[in-house]
Write a protein that holds these residues in place. Structure first.
Motif, PDB file in Angstrom:
ATOM      1  N   ARG A   1       0.837  -1.202   0.000  1.00  0.00           N
ATOM      2  CA  ARG A   1       0.000   0.000   0.000  1.00  0.00           C
ATOM      3  C   ARG A   1       0.873   1.253   0.000  1.00  0.00           C
ATOM      4  O   ARG A   1       0.583   2.217  -0.718  1.00  0.00           O
TER       5      ARG A   1
ATOM      6  N   ALA B   1       2.234   1.557  -3.506  1.00  0.00           N
ATOM      7  CA  ALA B   1       1.229   2.033  -4.460  1.00  0.00           C
ATOM      8  C   ALA B   1       0.996   3.533  -4.310  1.00  0.00           C
ATOM      9  O   ALA B   1       0.869   4.258  -5.307  1.00  0.00           O
ATOM     10  N   ILE B   2       0.948   4.001  -3.076  1.00  0.00           N
ATOM     11  CA  ILE B   2       0.750   5.435  -2.841  1.00  0.00           C
ATOM     12  C   ILE B   2       1.946   6.226  -3.359  1.00  0.00           C
ATOM     13  O   ILE B   2       1.795   7.270  -4.009  1.00  0.00           O
TER      14      ILE B   2
ATOM     15  N   CYS C   1       2.229   5.080  -7.520  1.00  0.00           N
ATOM     16  CA  CYS C   1       1.031   5.226  -8.357  1.00  0.00           C
ATOM     17  C   CYS C   1       0.107   6.342  -7.892  1.00  0.00           C
ATOM     18  O   CYS C   1      -0.861   6.671  -8.587  1.00  0.00           O
ATOM     19  N   GLY C   2       0.364   6.875  -6.706  1.00  0.00           N
ATOM     20  CA  GLY C   2      -0.457   7.963  -6.202  1.00  0.00           C
ATOM     21  C   GLY C   2      -1.831   7.543  -5.732  1.00  0.00           C
ATOM     22  O   GLY C   2      -2.755   8.357  -5.675  1.00  0.00           O
ATOM     23  N   ARG C   3      -1.993   6.255  -5.381  1.00  0.00           N
ATOM     24  CA  ARG C   3      -3.298   5.797  -4.901  1.00  0.00           C
ATOM     25  C   ARG C   3      -3.117   4.613  -3.957  1.00  0.00           C
ATOM     26  O   ARG C   3      -2.087   3.937  -3.963  1.00  0.00           O
ATOM     27  N   ASP C   4      -4.134   4.367  -3.144  1.00  0.00           N
ATOM     28  CA  ASP C   4      -4.140   3.230  -2.227  1.00  0.00           C
ATOM     29  C   ASP C   4      -4.710   2.007  -2.948  1.00  0.00           C
ATOM     30  O   ASP C   4      -5.221   2.104  -4.073  1.00  0.00           O
ATOM     31  N   LEU C   5      -4.634   0.848  -2.300  1.00  0.00           N
ATOM     32  CA  LEU C   5      -5.166  -0.389  -2.855  1.00  0.00           C
ATOM     33  C   LEU C   5      -6.525  -0.699  -2.252  1.00  0.00           C
ATOM     34  O   LEU C   5      -6.782  -0.394  -1.088  1.00  0.00           O
ATOM     35  N   THR C   6      -7.384  -1.340  -3.035  1.00  0.00           N
ATOM     36  CA  THR C   6      -8.673  -1.792  -2.520  1.00  0.00           C
ATOM     37  C   THR C   6      -8.518  -3.191  -1.930  1.00  0.00           C
ATOM     38  O   THR C   6      -7.560  -3.917  -2.229  1.00  0.00           O
TER      39      THR C   6
ATOM     40  N   GLU D   1      -8.350  -5.779  -4.709  1.00  0.00           N
ATOM     41  CA  GLU D   1      -7.044  -5.837  -5.366  1.00  0.00           C
ATOM     42  C   GLU D   1      -6.057  -6.647  -4.533  1.00  0.00           C
ATOM     43  O   GLU D   1      -5.266  -7.435  -5.071  1.00  0.00           O
TER      44      GLU D   1
ATOM     45  N   LEU E   1      -0.204  -2.923 -11.199  1.00  0.00           N
ATOM     46  CA  LEU E   1      -0.296  -1.557 -10.673  1.00  0.00           C
ATOM     47  C   LEU E   1       0.032  -0.513 -11.734  1.00  0.00           C
ATOM     48  O   LEU E   1      -0.639   0.520 -11.838  1.00  0.00           O
TER      49      LEU E   1
END
Length: 228
Positions: A28, A31-32, A35-40, A43, A60
């Protein structure tokens, strides 16, 4: 599925080591950062657990990555993960019942190995800090060296059975991830044991997957499962 088996293959992360929370936290953060985002949650279940780093990194980034790029990204994530492991202190240890089970299997001379999506650097880390050398050698373990398709393809468990000089149907596989259970089923493993919450069985049984569920390795009775 009822016949007794002659050998056993353990997945590592989530089975011999309860570290899913650390792997999830490290991915996580990765990814942040990248990719600039969190994981669900979906995912994490479907695309992360049991998969190789390359597979998840490409998911990712939504593109293929070169070996050099994969190694760079992987080491970025794994460096965070290994630091988190050490921060656990005494809590960084083999999962409940693991040491006792491994000792029993070794005493009974039941062939055993590990089939994991972890890479070599992490395995060396585990050998150093978790004393895996008491039961295994690196040569016996099937890990992510970039040469095998990742789970849910069956190659890891087919190769692991060969390492034990057994046919897949003579082996037990202990897994915690959906992709790992799918890989074991495709490899025609004799018996699949899932470690996890029994309340989650329905999530893992899609497609007719057959397995037995335990919550820790302390519940795995060698006398029940093995022909010795």
């Amino acid at each position: 599925m009822t016949a007794k088996c002659k050998g056993i293959v353990f997945d590592f992360n989530g089975v011999l080591l309860f570290d899913s929370h650390l792997n999830e936290r490290a991915w996580r953060q990765f990814a942040i950062s990248v990719c600039g985002r969190d994981l669900t949650a979906e995912e994490i279940l479907v695309h992360m657990h049991g998969r190789s780093n390359k597979s998840f990194i490409e998911y990712l980034l939504q593109r293929e990555v070169s070996l050099a790029e994969c190694n760079e990204y992987s080491e970025q994530k794994e460096t965070m993960y290994r630091a988190m492991c050490l921060d656990e202190g005494a809590g960084f240890c083999l999962s409940p019942g693991a040491q006792q089970l491994l000792d029993i299997l070794a005493a009974k001379k039941i062939p055993m190995t590990i089939g994991t999506s972890a890479g070599k650097n992490n395995l060396l880390f585990y050998f150093k800090h978790l004393n895996l050398g008491n039961w295994f050698t690196m040569d016996e373990i099937v890990y992510d060296d970039g040469t095998l398709p990742c789970k849910p393809e069956p190659d890891v468990y087919i190769k692991a059975a060969r390492k034990l000089r057994l046919r897949p149907e003579q082996c037990i596989v202990v897994e915690d991830s959906l992709s790992g259970i799918q890989a074991a089923a495709k490899a025609q493993i004799g018996k699949i044991i899932r470690i996890g919450n029994r309340m989650d069985d329905v999530k893992f049984a899609e497609g007719g997957l057959q397995f037995e569920t335990i919550t820790t390795l302390a519940e795995l009775d060698s006398a029940t499962h093995f022909a010795v």
